[in-house]
Motif scaffolding. Structure first.
Motif, PDB file in Angstrom:
ATOM      1  N   ASP A  81      -5.840  -9.799  -4.684  1.00  0.00           N
ATOM      2  CA  ASP A  81      -5.625  -9.035  -3.532  1.00  0.00           C
ATOM      3  C   ASP A  81      -4.371  -9.364  -2.919  1.00  0.00           C
ATOM      4  N   SER A 105      -6.161  -0.528 -12.388  1.00  0.00           N
ATOM      5  CA  SER A 105      -6.984  -0.236 -11.456  1.00  0.00           C
ATOM      6  C   SER A 105      -8.411  -0.048 -12.328  1.00  0.00           C
ATOM      7  N   ARG A 151      -7.569   2.247   1.050  1.00  0.00           N
ATOM      8  CA  ARG A 151      -8.314   1.023   0.869  1.00  0.00           C
ATOM      9  C   ARG A 151      -9.753   1.309   1.567  1.00  0.00           C
ATOM     10  N   GLN A 177      -1.456  -7.678  -4.909  1.00  0.00           N
ATOM     11  CA  GLN A 177      -1.511  -6.136  -4.582  1.00  0.00           C
ATOM     12  C   GLN A 177      -0.633  -6.020  -3.233  1.00  0.00           C
ATOM     13  N   ARG A 178      -0.779  -6.883  -2.196  1.00  0.00           N
ATOM     14  CA  ARG A 178      -0.257  -6.838  -1.159  1.00  0.00           C
ATOM     15  C   ARG A 178       1.179  -7.278  -1.083  1.00  0.00           C
ATOM     16  N   GLN A 236       0.781  -1.218  -0.126  1.00  0.00           N
ATOM     17  CA  GLN A 236       0.025  -0.096  -0.105  1.00  0.00           C
ATOM     18  C   GLN A 236       0.917   1.285  -0.016  1.00  0.00           C
ATOM     19  N   THR A 245      -9.324  -3.406  -3.893  1.00  0.00           N
ATOM     20  CA  THR A 245      -7.853  -3.429  -4.827  1.00  0.00           C
ATOM     21  C   THR A 245      -7.769  -2.332  -5.698  1.00  0.00           C
TER      22      THR A 245
END
Length: 719
Positions: free
Chosen positions: A349, A178, A301, A352-353, A3, A292
């Motif tokens: 997800d 996105s 978020r 993305q983390r 993030q 996400t």
């Protein structure tokens, strides 16, 4: 990929801005540089001509890779500069200028032969002639000087664009991903809406229209993300984002398969409960994807379901289906399908983390999915025919703009004849549906823009007026493909302020602007019926392309060959695109006169049948991809080969009399869930796919027969 990762390094204030807003800011700065530098070194009038070249070049400056941006911006700038010089040569001769305007419009619109990517380039010549005609007499020098200053502005903008695009590549890639995820989430919700509206014709029809529109948006967003991510350097971050995109593409496929058998559930309480559970599950996954997508877009978020809390098994627990009810056998299959969707959502997800990315396709092979960038002359030759929609629209637009200029000269307010030309050019589109969609926001936007200019009328600062013009340029560019109403407001500001800056003594001419906009919209609507390109004219080849694409996808989806992953994906995208083109034609035809509309019922039935066949093929492909061990069974391999041959035959020949087909109901579902014994489920799915191919072939035959009855030149499908 966590993030805290920053996008657009070196642009800290833009980390949360959408890509189109960032792009609009880039355009404003680039046009401002051209105006400022030429004004400082060559004078005010040279700066005005430099703006012509810079604005024309900026039309093609969209979020894309650096090499594509460079080529397109250069082409738009060159065309705009040449056309500005032509206007200077022809302006002393009104009839010659009218013919020149028609010729410029025709040549520009013929560029649409290369597809939507040529749209900004095709409009650059029209915008150039409008801006050049707006120059006051004292600013007009030789055509060579005009072309030189305009080209100088275009080249200066090109240099700025290349620098900005290079710096913003990480941000553009992340924003494209996105938006692709956001469009996927929107499609999940559209499918959920269809399930919740089952049994209501009104709600179902509305949800179906929304689904077709959402599919078109998703296809566009996925392709932009492919174009940006697949050629990107092979870094850990780019691999992660590429893996997320591949999961999103596969998720679309799984979603298509998730619709299977739900239409056979009936309409009692059990059926409603099952559909509601599926719709709720799709909604929950859409929320996770949106979370996400928001984070990738630079926003914090939002509240979402934490990883691992939701599972398909728990979601369907306690639904209370009687043991003797055959619909109970479908629940394990629904759980498995939703489980596959959930796996893709969770994988996105996790990536993305910061999870490690593993690409199922070699990075070099992914370049095959990038949209072509070349401009082959052979493509243009294909449209040099009277029946070509591109050529008909080019002729129509040339006649409309030339006529608009001559009409403007005859009007009592002919101080700015270019405004009427512009009013027609921005409203008149390739189809009546698109023209009508542009007409109302153009009128409303002009009124709002004129009211805003009234508020600026008392400003006495040319520098402030120039700043407002530059901001309006960026806003018009940023929202041209998003919300045309905002673009119409900004374009009105641009037109009025450009005329005022070029000749301050002339005032703002707001009444003239309003009158020209109303008249331009009326002319655009009227010329929509000159050499019209009704949708039914292009349906016969589009149906043949769709059948061929379905045949090719069936061949690869049922392939048992190793290493067929890339070919499967290419064939799948081609089938999606072919059906999407038919869906778009169906949407556009709603605005056409009833006497020329295509056979809507037959077209809808063929489109729905093609989507169902795609769903069956995708279900088979997913079975094989996740449980390849079943291919070791000779019975399964034989069933696949037989089904592949039968589908190839059905999707090649024309419709006709066929033997009775077996009917697969819920009572025929295998007793064991697919997790225990996949072979019966595979055999059933292959049988249903063959049935669906029979239906698709019949629908194609009926549709083409109706088209042939309305248009004797339509060919038989088998030919």
């Amino acid at each position: 990929m966590n993030q805290q990762t920053q996008t657009g390094r070196g642009w800290p204030g833009l980390r949360r801005a959408p890509a189109h807003i960032v792009n609009g800011i880039v355009v404003s700065i680039g046009v401002g540089l051209a105006h400022g530098l030429f004004g400082a070194f060559a004078g005010r009038h040279a700066a005005q001509m430099a703006i012509v070249g810079a604005v024309c070049a900026s039309l093609a400056d969209l979020p894309n890779t650096v090499d594509r941006t460079w080529n397109r911006v250069l082409a738009a700038g060159l065309l705009g500069s040449i056309c500005a010089a032509m206007v200077m040569l022809l302006e002393p001769h009104p009839f010659a200028l009218a013919a020149g305007i028609a010729g410029i419009a025709f040549v520009g619109l013929m560029a649409m032969a290369w597809g939507p990517r040529a749209g900004p380039i095709s409009f650059a010549p029209v915008l150039a002639l409008v801006f050049a005609m707006g120059m006051p007499p004292e600013a007009r020098s030789s055509a060579a000087a005009t072309a030189g200053f305009a080209l100088g502005g275009a080249l200066l903008y090109l240099a700025w664009s290349a620098i900005a695009s290079t710096m913003l590549q990480p941000l553009y890639r992340r924003r494209a991903l996105s938006e692709a995820l956001g469009a996927t989430a929107h499609l999940l919700r559209a499918r959920a809406a269809m399930l919740r509206g089952e049994g209501s014709d009104e709600i179902g029809a509305s949800a179906l229209r929304a689904l077709v529109a959402d599919e078109a948006v998703l296809a566009e967003r996925l392709q932009l993300a492919r174009d940006l991510l697949f050629p990107a350097p092979d870094t850990a971050r780019n691999r992660g984002e590429t893996a997320m995109l591949l999961h999103a593409i596969d998720l679309r496929d799984v979603l298509l398969a998730s619709r299977l058998d739900l239409d056979r559930l009936g309409s009692d309480a059990v059926a409603l409960a099952l559909r509601a559970r599926v719709a709720d599950a799709l909604g929950a996954m859409a929320d996770r994807l949106d979370a996400t997508a928001h984070l990738l877009g630079g926003a914090p978020r939002p509240q979402a379901v934490p990883p691992g809390e939701w599972t398909p098994e728990r979601h369907f627990a306690g639904i209370g289906i009687p043991a003797a009810d055959p619909r109970g056998r479908l629940v394990p299959a629904l759980v498995e399908r939703l489980g596959h969707l959930h796996e893709d959502v969770v994988a996105i997800d996790a990536l993305q983390r910061g999870a490690e990315a593993r690409l199922p396709v070699a990075r070099e092979a992914l370049r095959a999915f990038v949209a072509p960038e070349g401009w082959p002359i052979a493509t243009l030759r294909e449209h040099l025919a009277p029946r070509s929609p591109v050529m008909r629209h080019a002729i129509r637009t040339g006649l409309a703009l030339g006529s608009a200029y001559l009409l403007a000269l005859a009007l009592p307010w002919a101080a700015h004849p270019q405004w009427l030309v512009l009013g027609v050019a921005v409203v008149l589109r390739g189809s009546l549906d698109q023209t009508l969609a542009r007409r109302r926001p153009r009128l409303v936007g002009t009124v709002i823009g004129c009211l805003l200019v009234l508020g600026f009328a008392n400003l006495q600062s040319p520098a402030l007026m120039t700043a407002i013009f530059l901001v309006a340029t960026g806003v018009a560019h940023a929202f041209a493909l998003r919300r045309y109403l905002i673009t119409a407001v900004a374009a009105t500001l641009m037109a009025l302020l450009q005329a005022h800056l070029a000749d301050p003594a002339a005032g703002f001419a707001i009444a003239e602007r309003l009158a020209d906009t109303v008249l331009g919209a009326a002319l655009a609507w009227g010329f929509s019926f000159v050499l019209p390109s009704w949708e039914r004219r292009s349906l016969e080849p589009a149906v043949r392309r769709a059948m061929q694409a379905l045949r090719e996808y069936a061949e690869w989806a049922l392939s048992i060959e190793l290493g067929a992953n890339v070919s499967q994906r290419l064939a799948r995208r081609k089938a999606y695109d072919a059906l999407g083109a038919l869906g778009a034609a169906l949407q556009r035809s709603a605005a056409e006169p009833e006497r020329v509309r295509p056979p809507v019922d037959e077209l809808s039935a063929f489109l729905d049948g093609g989507q169902r066949l795609m769903a069956h093929l995708s279900a088979v492909r997913l079975m094989l991809a996740r449980r390849s061990a079943v291919l070791e069974n000779p019975e399964a391999a034989g069933a696949l080969r037989a089904a592949r041959a039968e589908l190839a035959r059905l999707l090649t020949e024309a419709g006709g009399a066929q033997p009775p087909l077996p009917q697969y109901g819920l009572a025929d579902l295998p007793l064991q869930p697919p997790g225990r014994d996949l072979l019966p489920w595979l055999q059933r799915r292959l049988g249903v796919a063959i049935d669906e191919a029979h239906e698709v072939r019949g629908e194609a035959h009926r549709l083409l027969a109706r088209l042939a009855a309305a248009n004797p030149q339509a060919k038989d499908f088998a030919r």
